[in-house]
Design an enzyme around this catalytic site. Structure first.
Site, PDB file in Angstrom:
ATOM      1  N   SER A  45       0.804  -1.228   0.000  1.00 13.27           N
ATOM      2  CA  SER A  45       0.000   0.000   0.000  1.00 13.27           C
ATOM      3  C   SER A  45       0.832   1.272   0.000  1.00 13.27           C
ATOM      4  O   SER A  45       0.410   2.285  -0.543  1.00 13.27           O
ATOM      5  CB  SER A  45      -0.940  -0.001   1.202  1.00 13.27           C
TER       6      SER A  45
ATOM      7  N   HIS B 284      -4.919  -3.098  -3.242  1.00 11.37           N
ATOM      8  CA  HIS B 284      -4.504  -2.142  -4.273  1.00 11.37           C
ATOM      9  C   HIS B 284      -4.275  -2.803  -5.631  1.00 11.37           C
ATOM     10  O   HIS B 284      -3.901  -2.139  -6.588  1.00 11.37           O
ATOM     11  CB  HIS B 284      -3.228  -1.406  -3.844  1.00 11.37           C
TER      12      HIS B 284
ATOM     13  N   LYS C 190     -11.295   1.151  -2.911  1.00 14.80           N
ATOM     14  CA  LYS C 190     -10.226   1.744  -3.711  1.00 14.80           C
ATOM     15  C   LYS C 190     -10.606   1.756  -5.192  1.00 14.80           C
ATOM     16  O   LYS C 190     -11.493   2.509  -5.553  1.00 14.80           O
ATOM     17  CB  LYS C 190      -8.921   1.048  -3.381  1.00 14.80           C
TER      18      LYS C 190
HETATM   19  C1  LIG Z   1      -6.892   0.249   2.540  1.00 15.85           C
HETATM   20  C2  LIG Z   1      -6.380  -1.084   2.885  1.00 15.85           C
HETATM   21  C3  LIG Z   1      -7.133  -1.959   3.656  1.00 15.85           C
HETATM   22  C4  LIG Z   1      -8.402  -1.522   4.321  1.00 15.85           C
HETATM   23  O1  LIG Z   1      -9.479  -1.506   3.438  1.00 15.85           O
HETATM   24  P1  LIG Z   1     -10.738  -0.603   3.808  1.00 15.85           P
HETATM   25  O2  LIG Z   1     -11.843  -1.183   3.011  1.00 15.85           O
HETATM   26  O3  LIG Z   1     -10.373   0.782   3.448  1.00 15.85           O
HETATM   27  O4  LIG Z   1     -10.942  -0.764   5.288  1.00 15.85           O
HETATM   28  C5  LIG Z   1      -6.670  -3.236   3.851  1.00 15.85           C
HETATM   29  N1  LIG Z   1      -5.489  -3.630   3.328  1.00 15.85           N
HETATM   30  C6  LIG Z   1      -4.720  -2.805   2.598  1.00 15.85           C
HETATM   31  C7  LIG Z   1      -3.431  -3.310   2.039  1.00 15.85           C
HETATM   32  C8  LIG Z   1      -5.134  -1.507   2.375  1.00 15.85           C
HETATM   33  O5  LIG Z   1      -4.367  -0.672   1.699  1.00 15.85           O
END
Ligand SMILES: *Cc1c(COP(=O)(O)O)cnc(C)c1O
Length: 396
Positions: A175, A203, A235
């Protein structure tokens, strides 16, 4: 009692104090933050779907047919047809036999990891894994062994010297660094050492692999090789919610054991319907992915010419390494004076001495938007070398 106020002051002195900006209007590159119009390069809306009319329409029609609230947990009376159909669609999209829909990716990681390993078991976790993975490991009460980022040799040794039930967990696309885990080798090691592999591809989905099916699919890894893959709708899908996909019996096991699935109100069905619609979009948006890829390549080559330090990332996450937290804040502030919003990422989100500007590119950025970003970085000149602590340029 602890001196909380002093702790805040200490954070300020170290350049680690965090603030929030108030944004208004929809999420899109040209947005309003604290009342100013800015061009943002820090959102995770990689395909530009967060404000897509088809998703808004799906949510609206979902509200009309199914009302608003989820009203109950899935195991009481909240498991709506909209959630169920979304799970079936997710399994088909990812080529897996089962799927389970969670309210957020944070909860998916907490729930899945703590259900699949417990006291007496061992979890092997990449040093740069997301906070929600780290917290899921802690919640499980298993023994946690961290291996250096992407270091499959060290992991192989750790696996060889450990008995009992083993779980290996990694981000797919990391991330904060944007690089992709060595998934094929991880799958091979897990098979060899009878460990359960869990990949969080928050991602990767939407951006990586054919039709945006993610980094595990891109490597052609089957359900047998990578049993559990986690993703978020927050995302690239531009919506909200999250999921895990894998063998149906494991999904059934999670329904029994994943506390963040069981003890929470089901997400509003209308949002599940919007997420469902977003899978249809993601599948058919090769042109957006191609445009995004072109932006990534242009950004990397321009930034290298300017003398900035990047990480080896081929994804939409393009960190500009600075080192010192205050220097990262200064660079972010300089860009903001030029109307660009790129937030500085500092410890504890990233290791000490690796503060950075996490530039994220989106298919909704135009070539002209990218020109503006590059011009602004050119005007700011690379951060003086004294700000960069040499040990940190590559975190590997
Ligand atoms: C953003 C993220 C999450 C969390 O996801 P949300 O739906 O925003 O809670 C989990 N793992 C990674 C690697 C992330 O970047």
């Amino acid at each position: 009692m602890r001196d909380f106020i002093r702790e805040i002051d200490e954070r300020k002195a170290l350049g680690l104090y965090r603030t929030r900006r108030v944004v208004s209007g929809p999420q899109q590159p040209r947005m309003t933050a604290d009342g100013e119009t800015v061009l943002a390069f820090c959102s995770n809306d990689y395909l530009g779907l967060a404000n897509h009319p088809a998703l808004i329409e799906a949510a609206k029609s979902g509200l009309e047919t199914n009302g608003l609230g989820g009203a109950s947990s899935h195991l009481i009376c909240g498991h709506h047809q909209a959630h169920h159909q979304l799970e079936e669609r997710l399994a088909a999209f990812t080529g897996r036999t089962g799927a389970l829909f969670f309210s957020t990716g944070y909860m998916a990681n907490m729930g899945v990891i703590s259900a699949m390993a417990g006291r007496g078991d061992t979890i092997f976790s990449d040093a740069l894994n997301h906070a929600s993975i780290i917290d899921g490991c802690k919640l499980s009460r298993a023994t946690i062994r961290t291996y250096p980022h992407g270091d499959t040799d060290t992991l192989a040794n750790q696996l060889a010297e450990t008995g009992g039930h083993k779980l290996v967990v990694t981000d797919g696309v990391f991330s904060m660094d944007g690089d992709i885990a060595p998934l094929r080798e991880l799958a091979r090691l897990c098979k060899q050492h009878d460990a359960l592999l869990v990949v969080d591809d928050a991602h990767g989905f939407g951006c990586v692999g054919p039709q945006g099916r993610g980094s595990v699919f891109a490597e052609g890894l089957t359900e047998d090789e990578v049993p559990l893959v986690i993703g978020t709708f927050g995302k690239a899908f531009g919506s909200s919610g999250a999921f895990v996909v894998g063998p149906a019996p494991l999904m059934d096991y999670l329904v029994q054991k994943a506390r963040t699935y069981i003890y929470t109100t089901a997400m509003p069905p209308a949002l599940a319907m919007a997420s469902h619609a977003s899978i249809d979009l993601v599948e058919h948006e090769d042109p957006r992915r191609q445009h995004l890829q072109r932006l990534i390549e242009r950004f990397r080559s321009a930034m290298k010419d300017l003398g900035y330090s990047l990480l080896p990332s081929s994804t939409a996450i393009q960190p500009v390494m600075v080192g010192d937290a205050k220097a990262a804040l200064r660079l972010s502030a300089d860009l903001e004076k030029r109307g660009l919003l790129v937030t500085a990422i500092r410890p504890p989100t990233v290791p000490r001495g690796t503060s950075r500007l996490r530039v994220t590119l989106s298919a909704s950025h135009t070539e002209a938007d990218l020109d503006r970003l590059i011009e602004a970085f050119a005007a700011c000149a690379p951060v003086t070398r004294s700000d960069v602590q040499p040990a940190i340029v590559t975190p590997h």
